[in-house]
Design an enzyme around this catalytic site. Sequence first.
Site, mmCIF file in Angstrom:
data_model
loop_
_atom_site.group_PDB
_atom_site.id
_atom_site.type_symbol
_atom_site.label_atom_id
_atom_site.label_comp_id
_atom_site.label_asym_id
_atom_site.label_seq_id
_atom_site.Cartn_x
_atom_site.Cartn_y
_atom_site.Cartn_z
ATOM 1 N N ASN A 59 0.865 -1.186 0.000
ATOM 2 C CA ASN A 59 0.000 0.000 0.000
ATOM 3 C C ASN A 59 0.898 1.232 0.000
ATOM 4 O O ASN A 59 1.480 1.579 1.021
ATOM 5 C CB ASN A 59 -0.887 -0.037 1.268
ATOM 6 C CG ASN A 59 -1.712 1.223 1.424
ATOM 7 O OD1 ASN A 59 -1.824 2.032 0.501
ATOM 8 N ND2 ASN A 59 -2.301 1.390 2.598
ATOM 9 N N LYS B 67 0.076 4.256 -0.362
ATOM 10 C CA LYS B 67 -0.602 5.437 0.203
ATOM 11 C C LYS B 67 -0.397 6.650 -0.717
ATOM 12 O O LYS B 67 -0.304 6.475 -1.930
ATOM 13 C CB LYS B 67 -0.116 5.710 1.631
ATOM 14 C CG LYS B 67 -0.134 4.454 2.493
ATOM 15 C CD LYS B 67 -0.006 4.729 3.946
ATOM 16 C CE LYS B 67 0.119 3.412 4.703
ATOM 17 N NZ LYS B 67 0.006 3.545 6.125
ATOM 18 N N HIS C 2 -9.568 0.791 5.061
ATOM 19 C CA HIS C 2 -8.289 1.037 5.741
ATOM 20 C C HIS C 2 -8.528 1.999 6.908
ATOM 21 O O HIS C 2 -9.348 2.910 6.824
ATOM 22 C CB HIS C 2 -7.286 1.636 4.741
ATOM 23 C CG HIS C 2 -5.887 1.646 5.270
ATOM 24 N ND1 HIS C 2 -5.450 2.599 6.171
ATOM 25 C CD2 HIS C 2 -4.837 0.820 5.052
ATOM 26 C CE1 HIS C 2 -4.177 2.348 6.470
ATOM 27 N NE2 HIS C 2 -3.794 1.271 5.814
ATOM 28 N N GLU D 91 -6.942 4.444 7.962
ATOM 29 C CA GLU D 91 -6.763 5.878 7.650
ATOM 30 C C GLU D 91 -8.016 6.442 6.982
ATOM 31 O O GLU D 91 -8.354 7.604 7.170
ATOM 32 C CB GLU D 91 -5.512 6.059 6.767
ATOM 33 C CG GLU D 91 -4.242 5.857 7.580
ATOM 34 C CD GLU D 91 -3.035 5.398 6.783
ATOM 35 O OE1 GLU D 91 -3.050 5.473 5.541
ATOM 36 O OE2 GLU D 91 -2.056 4.944 7.420
ATOM 37 N N GLU E 260 -5.304 -5.312 10.682
ATOM 38 C CA GLU E 260 -4.297 -4.282 10.908
ATOM 39 C C GLU E 260 -4.600 -3.546 12.211
ATOM 40 O O GLU E 260 -5.420 -2.610 12.224
ATOM 41 C CB GLU E 260 -4.322 -3.268 9.760
ATOM 42 C CG GLU E 260 -4.055 -3.864 8.398
ATOM 43 C CD GLU E 260 -3.510 -2.826 7.440
ATOM 44 O OE1 GLU E 260 -2.395 -3.031 6.947
ATOM 45 O OE2 GLU E 260 -4.174 -1.806 7.206
ATOM 46 N N GLY F 46 2.289 2.115 10.843
ATOM 47 C CA GLY F 46 3.211 3.235 10.691
ATOM 48 C C GLY F 46 3.875 3.663 11.993
ATOM 49 O O GLY F 46 4.462 4.741 12.076
ATOM 50 N N SER G 117 3.454 -2.211 10.465
ATOM 51 C CA SER G 117 4.906 -2.134 10.655
ATOM 52 C C SER G 117 5.629 -3.445 10.343
ATOM 53 O O SER G 117 6.579 -3.815 11.032
ATOM 54 C CB SER G 117 5.243 -1.653 12.069
ATOM 55 O OG SER G 117 4.710 -0.371 12.287
HETATM 56 C C1 PEP Z 1 -0.825 -0.010 6.129
HETATM 57 O O1 PEP Z 1 -0.950 1.202 5.960
HETATM 58 O O2 PEP Z 1 -1.675 -0.787 5.687
HETATM 59 C C2 PEP Z 1 0.339 -0.480 6.869
HETATM 60 C C3 PEP Z 1 0.361 -1.713 7.296
HETATM 61 O O3 PEP Z 1 1.329 0.443 7.066
HETATM 62 P P1 PEP Z 1 2.767 0.157 7.737
HETATM 63 O O4 PEP Z 1 3.296 -1.121 7.148
HETATM 64 O O5 PEP Z 1 3.587 1.358 7.357
HETATM 65 O O6 PEP Z 1 2.540 0.046 9.197
#
Ligand code: PEP
Length: 257
Positions: free
Chosen positions: A9, A11, A100, A102, A174, A180, A220
């Site tokens: 992803n 973003k 997601h 976000e 997630e 992040g 992460s």
């Molecule tokens: C995500 O945004 O789906 C995600 C898992 O981000 P990150 O790997 O940066 O934590």
Amino acid sequence: MRKKIIAGNWKMNNSPEDSKNLVRDTMRNISFGKEKNLNVIFCPPFTSLSLVSEIIGHHKENGVFTGGQNCHWEERGAFTGEISASMLKSSGADYVILGHSERRQYFNETDEIISKKIKVALKNHLIPVFCCGEKLLERKDHRHFEIVEKQISLGLFPNFSELPEGIFPVIAYEPVWAIGTGETATPNQAQEMHFFIRSLIAKKFGNGKAASVSILYGGSCNPKNSGELFIQPDIDGGLIGGASLKPEEFIGIINSI
Ligand code: PEP
């Protein structure tokens, strides 16, 4: 046997030129054929989707695909700034990330909105990558199972009974506190939740469906922690944010599956 999946992803990052370089650098180092049951999905911003889809081109047969990061719940119309599922499909996407955290947090997406988006995605033969996960306080209050169950029951399950032939949603667990932040769920915490999600599907739709849903972990992930996570019996791969922007890290994660 259900698919293993690693999805990147990107973003709101990368110009078309940056996207071209990133996907080429990554593709150059993927050893195709090593893991036949693996799909790799690039989810660039809309402005780079056609370009990235063209670059991966014939590699769909090697299990490399593109996906959108969002779509609108209506097919078309006066929705300035929005992108429809059919636009994603005609730009080469086979997947779309929906729900997601976000989008839930910054764009007020509710479970009901996400469910409508899933419906239109399926109608357009896009495979939804449905994201769910609890916030830190919810985990501290031991409400993480309850939260994820609610997100799945309201956001995903209403669409489960009318899946188009050959299309099966992917689920990404997630935990919001791990996205992040550099914090990762432990392999035990992640496995426990993935098992719970699979059991929810089994209870409602039977063991056959439950066994065929790919459930990804996101939060992460990096090449150092991905191996321990992916070895868990109910973790079928990862949804990768930050590390998908660095070819060597994304490749490291792919190779750890
Ligand atoms: C995500 O945004 O789906 C995600 C898992 O981000 P990150 O790997 O940066 O934590």
